[in-house]
Motif scaffolding. Structure first.
Motif, PDB file in Angstrom:
ATOM      1  N   ASP B 155      -7.289   1.359  -2.855  1.00 24.29           N
ATOM      2  CA  ASP B 155      -6.395   0.466  -3.597  1.00 24.29           C
ATOM      3  C   ASP B 155      -6.853  -0.980  -3.391  1.00 24.29           C
ATOM      4  O   ASP B 155      -7.122  -1.406  -2.272  1.00 24.29           O
ATOM      5  CB  ASP B 155      -4.956   0.590  -3.078  1.00 24.29           C
ATOM      6  CG  ASP B 155      -4.458   2.033  -3.091  1.00 24.29           C
ATOM      7  OD1 ASP B 155      -4.824   2.783  -4.014  1.00 24.29           O
ATOM      8  OD2 ASP B 155      -3.687   2.393  -2.176  1.00 24.29           O
ATOM      9  N   ARG B 156      -6.912  -1.721  -4.514  1.00 28.63           N
ATOM     10  CA  ARG B 156      -7.290  -3.132  -4.417  1.00 28.63           C
ATOM     11  C   ARG B 156      -6.083  -3.987  -4.769  1.00 28.63           C
ATOM     12  O   ARG B 156      -5.483  -3.807  -5.824  1.00 28.63           O
ATOM     13  CB  ARG B 156      -8.438  -3.453  -5.371  1.00 28.63           C
ATOM     14  CG  ARG B 156      -9.766  -2.880  -4.896  1.00 28.63           C
ATOM     15  CD  ARG B 156     -10.919  -3.258  -5.807  1.00 28.63           C
ATOM     16  NE  ARG B 156     -10.791  -2.645  -7.120  1.00 28.63           N
ATOM     17  CZ  ARG B 156     -10.674  -3.309  -8.266  1.00 28.63           C
ATOM     18  NH1 ARG B 156     -10.688  -4.644  -8.268  1.00 28.63           N
ATOM     19  NH2 ARG B 156     -10.553  -2.671  -9.408  1.00 28.63           N
ATOM     20  N   ILE B 157      -5.768  -4.928  -3.898  1.00 32.25           N
ATOM     21  CA  ILE B 157      -4.616  -5.806  -4.092  1.00 32.25           C
ATOM     22  C   ILE B 157      -5.159  -7.225  -4.146  1.00 32.25           C
ATOM     23  O   ILE B 157      -5.745  -7.715  -3.179  1.00 32.25           O
ATOM     24  CB  ILE B 157      -3.624  -5.638  -2.923  1.00 32.25           C
ATOM     25  CG1 ILE B 157      -3.092  -4.193  -2.931  1.00 32.25           C
ATOM     26  CG2 ILE B 157      -2.487  -6.648  -3.013  1.00 32.25           C
ATOM     27  CD1 ILE B 157      -2.487  -3.766  -1.630  1.00 32.25           C
ATOM     28  N   GLU B 158      -5.002  -7.864  -5.325  1.00 30.84           N
ATOM     29  CA  GLU B 158      -5.643  -9.160  -5.514  1.00 30.84           C
ATOM     30  C   GLU B 158      -4.648 -10.177  -6.035  1.00 30.84           C
ATOM     31  O   GLU B 158      -4.195 -10.084  -7.174  1.00 30.84           O
ATOM     32  CB  GLU B 158      -6.800  -9.024  -6.506  1.00 30.84           C
ATOM     33  CG  GLU B 158      -7.855  -8.025  -6.059  1.00 30.84           C
ATOM     34  CD  GLU B 158      -8.675  -7.454  -7.230  1.00 30.84           C
ATOM     35  OE1 GLU B 158      -9.865  -7.777  -7.325  1.00 30.84           O
ATOM     36  OE2 GLU B 158      -8.072  -6.703  -8.038  1.00 30.84           O
ATOM     37  N   GLY B 159      -4.295 -11.135  -5.188  1.00 27.54           N
ATOM     38  CA  GLY B 159      -3.391 -12.198  -5.604  1.00 27.54           C
ATOM     39  C   GLY B 159      -4.086 -13.541  -5.524  1.00 27.54           C
ATOM     40  O   GLY B 159      -5.294 -13.614  -5.279  1.00 27.54           O
ATOM     41  N   ALA B 160      -3.344 -14.596  -5.738  1.00 26.82           N
ATOM     42  CA  ALA B 160      -3.891 -15.938  -5.607  1.00 26.82           C
ATOM     43  C   ALA B 160      -4.148 -16.191  -4.130  1.00 26.82           C
ATOM     44  O   ALA B 160      -3.216 -16.407  -3.368  1.00 26.82           O
ATOM     45  CB  ALA B 160      -2.902 -16.946  -6.171  1.00 26.82           C
ATOM     46  N   GLY B 161      -5.417 -16.148  -3.740  1.00 24.68           N
ATOM     47  CA  GLY B 161      -5.743 -16.507  -2.364  1.00 24.68           C
ATOM     48  C   GLY B 161      -5.727 -15.378  -1.361  1.00 24.68           C
ATOM     49  O   GLY B 161      -6.303 -15.504  -0.287  1.00 24.68           O
ATOM     50  N   SER B 162      -5.064 -14.274  -1.673  1.00 22.34           N
ATOM     51  CA  SER B 162      -5.049 -13.189  -0.690  1.00 22.34           C
ATOM     52  C   SER B 162      -5.468 -11.877  -1.327  1.00 22.34           C
ATOM     53  O   SER B 162      -5.214 -11.640  -2.503  1.00 22.34           O
ATOM     54  CB  SER B 162      -3.671 -13.054  -0.049  1.00 22.34           C
ATOM     55  OG  SER B 162      -2.703 -12.846  -1.041  1.00 22.34           O
TER      56      SER B 162
END
Lengths: 246, 246, 246
Positions: B155-162
């Motif tokens: 699973d890839r979790i991609e937010g602003a900065g994290s």
């Protein structure tokens, strides 16, 4: 283990369950899409037959041959909303017992309005938790011949002149979705074979609660509990009831 | 067993789960009728409370008191379609976290249009598989403050900065219907107690994946796996998490 | 243990199941909300992929890429009713196999009308119980190239020129909701890989019935039976089939 349930013994509960298993009544359920499957399976476990049509064009025809009607307000749709008056007409014309399950009525003015409409029919049995029953109290006070079935750690069943307390069940029953909804369907199933609404509800909740106690002894968590509950309910006999009714 | 999940330890995941179990947040789910039951049971397994109203006349009232909102586009109905703008208004007015699950968005222009409407709200978390996330990519690129949660073997979790990678789970999780949908609800539940959306999603998927690994060790096939997954999720503690987070 | 199933051997059934597992066909199911979950899980158990869109605006787009279409009339909604002609168009234009499950058609003039509309398409496979098939008999007699699949203690499969009897299964299969509905989806799944509709249906019902027999040996009641049935179906191989096909 319950105060007034001294007046309910295992033979009475077993007799009601035996009549359901023998007559195989159909219970027409207008119920929420979350609980439909477990509700149907719980009815089948006691030998009753579920039907769940909700299309306004067919709901009266399908419900007409049923032995009882359940109206559950969870996930009510516009189409379900239009089905309610048709089900009330069928119940009135055919004298079918009707059970109301006012899911989350305290959160929705729409459900409050629909519950009030159902309660204009005399003799409705209403099964809800404490918050739902409290929110519905004014409408219940006005309703004619209503049976109040308030479930929780101890279930309270209050009709005109008769009352039962049922102190069976297990905390895991609050950890599986739809189990409260399914209990309302069992109340309806027992009502098809038992003319006293309070006794029918007390028998249904005693059997369900005891099945829950048996299932809790076999389950490793809420996932396996649901399956064991259905198995235990399908396997209940007078001896198993008597062993836990003290 | 995951690269960037070095930054996520068992204590963090356990702390988020403990906060959910303690605060018992309600997650309002507009979700497909196939996955409603398993989604509700998964929320209950971690101690959260599901509500699933979709009638346009009541959906805002019911969702208003929830801690987070899930919009899942599977089996979307006309009525669910009309509920979406009302849920977006509630989320905006009350500042509620919102999770979007764009089921089969690559197959349906209607779902694409609805997903785009949801993504006009800033700060949405989107959980989908690779095909769904790829199809939605242009809309995601335009969205403000979006969190992308792409689930699969890793699973890839991609937010602003994290960013987090979660490498837990089991192949049986793809053999049971609604388990992806239910994971989106868990992301929403964790988000109610954890203000960092990426951390909330990583904790939810780590717990879910580890519960899946435990369940796979107990299951005889996809049928029993579903039950063991719920049991394992309900029984997860920091020691069980730590044992598998290495 | 079945008369005409002498003409069906374990290798044939295993070959059809193997083709489903390898090609992973998508089966588009317009089906009732009670049975959606178990239907999807049964399809996944054999390696097929369920899709269940019903919104009239998207149903054609989603069904277009499927390998077969199932129309089940249980809990039909106004929206599902409007989806039916769109699915018939897709089936006609793409030459997709179509299976009809006329749930409770004997109770509802609406369902009778919808079933008749479906049967104007040539080559439909119809799977129902004895009461449903009897009620539908005049429409079936008029239908072109129809396959009749009447399930019960012995399943009868009757097409133009070919017939099978399948004498597998277990009484517990009538005690769990949605299992008949799910069998219709399996008939559709097998039809995607087997051009002979009668053979496809016979293979599906033989596999399902044998999985039921295996599950009955492991189950403690209808609750655990459902889970074991999915596990057994997912684990079926030619040896297990041969052992019970005599």
């Amino acid at each position: 283990m319950s105060a007034a349930s001294a007046s309910l013994d295992a033979a009475q509960v077993a007799s009601i369950l035996a009549r359901v298993a023998e007559r195989r009544p159909r219970v027409h359920c207008l119920t929420n899409t979350v609980a439909q499957n477990v509700t149907a399976n719980m009815l089948l476990a006691v030998g009753a037959i579920p039907s769940m049509a909700s299309h306004p064009e067919e709901v009266a025809a399908v419900a007409a041959g049923a032995g009882a009607i359940l109206i559950n307000l969870g996930t009510i749709s516009s189409e379900g909303e239009r089905a309610i008056p048709k089900l009330l007409d069928v119940a009135r014309e055919r004298g079918l017992p009707l059970v109301l399950d006012p899911v989350f009525v305290e959160l929705s003015p729409l459900r409050m309005r629909l519950a009030q409409a159902v309660l204009r029919l005399p003799g409705v049995s209403v099964r809800g938790n404490a918050a739902e029953m409290a929110a519905l109290d004014p409408a219940l006070a006005r309703a004619q011949g209503v049976l109040r079935v308030t479930t929780g750690r101890i279930d309270r069943i209050e009709g005109a002149g008769s009352a039962y307390l049922v102190a069976h069940g297990h905390a895991l029953m609050t950890r599986v979705t739809g189990l409260g909804c399914a209990s309302s369907a069992l109340v309806a199933a027992c009502r098809t074979v038992e003319p006293d609404p309070a006794l029918a509800a007390a028998a249904a909740l005693t059997a369900y609660g005891i099945a829950g106690e048996i299932a809790a002894g076999r389950a490793a968590g809420p996932g396996s509990f649901a399956m064991h509950l259905i198995d235990a309910l399908a396997g209940l006999d007078e001896a198993a009831l008597a062993a836990r009714m003290g």
